[in-house]
Design a protein around this motif. Structure first.
Motif, PDB file in Angstrom:
ATOM      1  N   SER A 232       0.878  -1.168   0.000  1.00  0.00           N
ATOM      2  CA  SER A 232       0.000   0.000   0.000  1.00  0.00           C
ATOM      3  C   SER A 232       0.905   1.205   0.000  1.00  0.00           C
TER       4      SER A 232
ATOM      5  N   ALA B  51      -6.604 -11.086   2.414  1.00  0.00           N
ATOM      6  CA  ALA B  51      -5.796  -9.965   2.892  1.00  0.00           C
ATOM      7  C   ALA B  51      -4.480  -9.903   2.132  1.00  0.00           C
ATOM      8  N   GLU B  57      -8.754  -5.782   4.479  1.00  0.00           N
ATOM      9  CA  GLU B  57      -7.804  -5.432   5.529  1.00  0.00           C
ATOM     10  C   GLU B  57      -8.336  -5.981   6.840  1.00  0.00           C
ATOM     11  N   ARG B  58      -7.415  -6.487   7.656  1.00  0.00           N
ATOM     12  CA  ARG B  58      -7.852  -7.077   8.918  1.00  0.00           C
ATOM     13  C   ARG B  58      -7.216  -6.297  10.057  1.00  0.00           C
ATOM     14  N   ARG B  59      -8.046  -6.010  11.047  1.00  0.00           N
ATOM     15  CA  ARG B  59      -7.519  -5.319  12.220  1.00  0.00           C
ATOM     16  C   ARG B  59      -7.987  -6.048  13.459  1.00  0.00           C
ATOM     17  N   SER B  64     -12.615  -7.412  10.029  1.00  0.00           N
ATOM     18  CA  SER B  64     -12.065  -7.361   8.672  1.00  0.00           C
ATOM     19  C   SER B  64     -12.929  -6.448   7.816  1.00  0.00           C
ATOM     20  N   ALA B  67     -10.986  -3.636   1.649  1.00  0.00           N
ATOM     21  CA  ALA B  67      -9.878  -2.696   1.553  1.00  0.00           C
ATOM     22  C   ALA B  67     -10.311  -1.494   0.767  1.00  0.00           C
TER      23      ALA B  67
END
Lengths: 232, 232
Positions: A232, B51, B57-59, B64, B67
Motif C-alpha cells: 500500500s 488480505a 484489511e484485517r484489524r 475485517s 480494503a
DNA sequence: CTTCATATTATGTCTAGACATAATGACGCA
DNA sequence: TGCGTCATTATGTCTAGACATAATATGAAG
C-alpha cells in the motif's frame, strides 16, 4: 520470533543467498517440523507462503523444491493522474475537449459508449492527452457524470473499484495534433499507455494516454516474493 | 468445493460485484464459521488469502474490512530478451560492441566493474541497444564469462537468481549514435528501460536498454488479487 | 468532563491429529 | 521387455481447542 516466520525467513535466506540452487529439494514438512520443534501445520503454513511468493514449488508426494525459473515480474503502480501530480506538489487540472455519445459505428468497443477526449495539466502545462471510451452498458451511471469537471479516470476509480485490466506501453512519435495539444515539438518522443479495464463479464473502459516523454517516467519494482503482493 | 476456497471466492465476488463497498465490515470469523459450518481456522485461512491479495484489511479486535484504496498495481513480466524474441518466432543474436574493465573513475557505480555495450538483434535487425555495468565485487564469476558470445542479461539470469530491482521506463529520442546502431531515423521514438538489480547488500548490475519504439511494447496486467502473485 | 485502568473481543498463531489426494516407485504379470 | 496395479509417501486441507495480542469499549476515579 514466530516459528512460522522464522522457518519462512530461514528458507528464503538459504535460497536467496544461493546456498540452495533452483531445483534443490527442501526437507519434508515432517523433517522441518522435527527440526524446529513445531507442528507440521506450522511448517506447512510457512511453505505455503513461500510457494505463494514464488520462491518454492510444492509437488505432492515429490516434496518442495526451490523454484526454478526466476522470471522477473515487476509490480508497477498505476495511480490516478490527479493523485500522481498532486504527489509531485504540482497543481492538477483536467480539460475536456470532446464528449460524445456513441450509439452506432464499430471500433471494436461495445455500444452504447461514451467517447471522451481531454488533456491533463500539471502546473498549468499539458502533461498527458487522453482518449477514452466508457461502456455505458456496464457503467450506466457514467451517463450522468460531469466529465467537464472531473477527469473520467478519477470518476471511474471512485465508482468502479476492483477491476482487472491490461496495459500496453510503447514509445511513439506524436501526431501533429497531439504535439500541439501537449505543447511539444513534433519529434519529441511520447510514452503511450493503452489500458483496457474490465470487470467480471465485460470491458468497462479503454483509455489511451499520451505522456510527454520529458515529464513522465513509469517506475516498476520487482522483488523475490515475501512482503505483500500489493504494497500500500 | 473446498470450504476455504468457497468462502474466499464468495467474499471476493461480493467485493468485486460492488455489493460490499470499500470500508464495509465483513462478518467476524466466528459468524462466517457458523454460517459455512466449518472451523474458525478455515475461515481465518480464507481471510488471510484475501488480505494477502489486498482485497480486504484485517484489524485485531475491530474486524475485517473491504480494503479501501484500489490503487492499481500492475504486474509486468520482464523476460530475458533472448527468450522474448524466441517466443516471437524470430532469430535472436547478440553483438557486443565494447567490453571494458573499470577500476577507477566514479559514475556512482561500484568498482571494480565490467562495462558492456552491445546490440540485441531479432531476425537480423537491431532490436535494442544495451549499456550495462556489472559489479565484480558482487559477481566475481562475471570476469570469466564470455560476453562476446552470450548477452550479459542471459548469463546473469542463469548465475544470479533471486534478486530485487527497480525499473524506470521512459520514452526518449535516441542520440545520433543510438539511431545509427538501431537502424532507425533520428526522430523515431524509443522506449528506454533503466534497470537496477541488487541482491542482499549490494547492487549487482545496472542496465539501460533502448528499444526501437516501432518493434517493442511492454505489457502489464493488473487484477484484483487471487491467483498467485507470480503467474508462471 | 476528562483521564486512566480494565474487561472484552476479534484476529493471530499454534497444536495434535485426521482424512483426502496425487504422484512416485516397486512389484508382479504377460 | 513392457505394462498395469497397488502400496507408499508427501503435500493439501480440515478440525477443535488453546493461548497470545492488540485495540476498542466500558467504567471508575479525579
Amino acid at each position: 520470533m514466530n516459528p512460522a516466520r522464522r522457518i519462512r525467513d530461514e528458507i528464503a535466506a538459504s535460497i536467496q543467498s544461493g546456498a540452495w540452487r533452483p531445483g534443490h529439494r527442501i526437507p519434508t514438512e515432517q523433517e522441518l517440523a522435527a527440526r524446529y520443534g513445531c507442528a507440521r501445520g506450522t511448517v506447512s503454513k510457512a511453505l505455503s507462503e513461500l510457494a505463494a511468493s514464488g520462491l518454492i514449488e510444492r509437488r505432492r508426494k515429490a516434496g518442495s523444491f526451490v523454484a526454478h525459473p526466476p522470471v522477473h515480474s515487476a509490480v508497477m503502480t498505476v495511480p490516478d493522474l490527479a493523485e500522481l501530480i498532486a504527489a509531485r506538489g504540482e497543481a492538477y487540472r483536467w480539460q475536456a475537449l470532446a464528449i460524445e455519445r456513441l450509439t452506432g459505428g464499430d471500433d471494436g468497443f461495445a455500444r452504447p459508449a461514451l467517447a471522451i477526449e481531454g488533456v491533463h495539466f500539471a502546473a498549468d502545462e499539458p502533461f498527458a492527452f487522453e482518449q477514452r471510451r466508457i461502456a455505458l452498458g456496464e457503467v450506466a451511471d457514467a451517463a450522468d457524470a460531469d466529465f467537464e469537471a472531473q477527469a473520467p479516470g478519477t470518476w471511474l476509480l471512485a465508482h468502479i473499484p476492483w477491476t482487472e485490466g491490461r496495459h500496453v506501453i510503447r514509445a511513439v512519435t506524436p501526431t501533429r495534433k497531439e504535439a500541439r495539444l501537449l505543447g511539444i515539438g513534433p519529434s519529441t518522443a511520447c510514452l503511450e499507455l493503452d489500458r483496457t479495464t474490465w470487470r467480471a463479464g465485460g470491458v468497462v473502459t479503454h483509455v489511451r494516454q499520451l505522456f510527454r516523454g520529458d515529464r513522465f517516467d513509469l517506475v516498476a519494482e520487482f522483488r523475490s516474493g515475501l512482503e505483500s503482493a500489493r504494497p500500500s
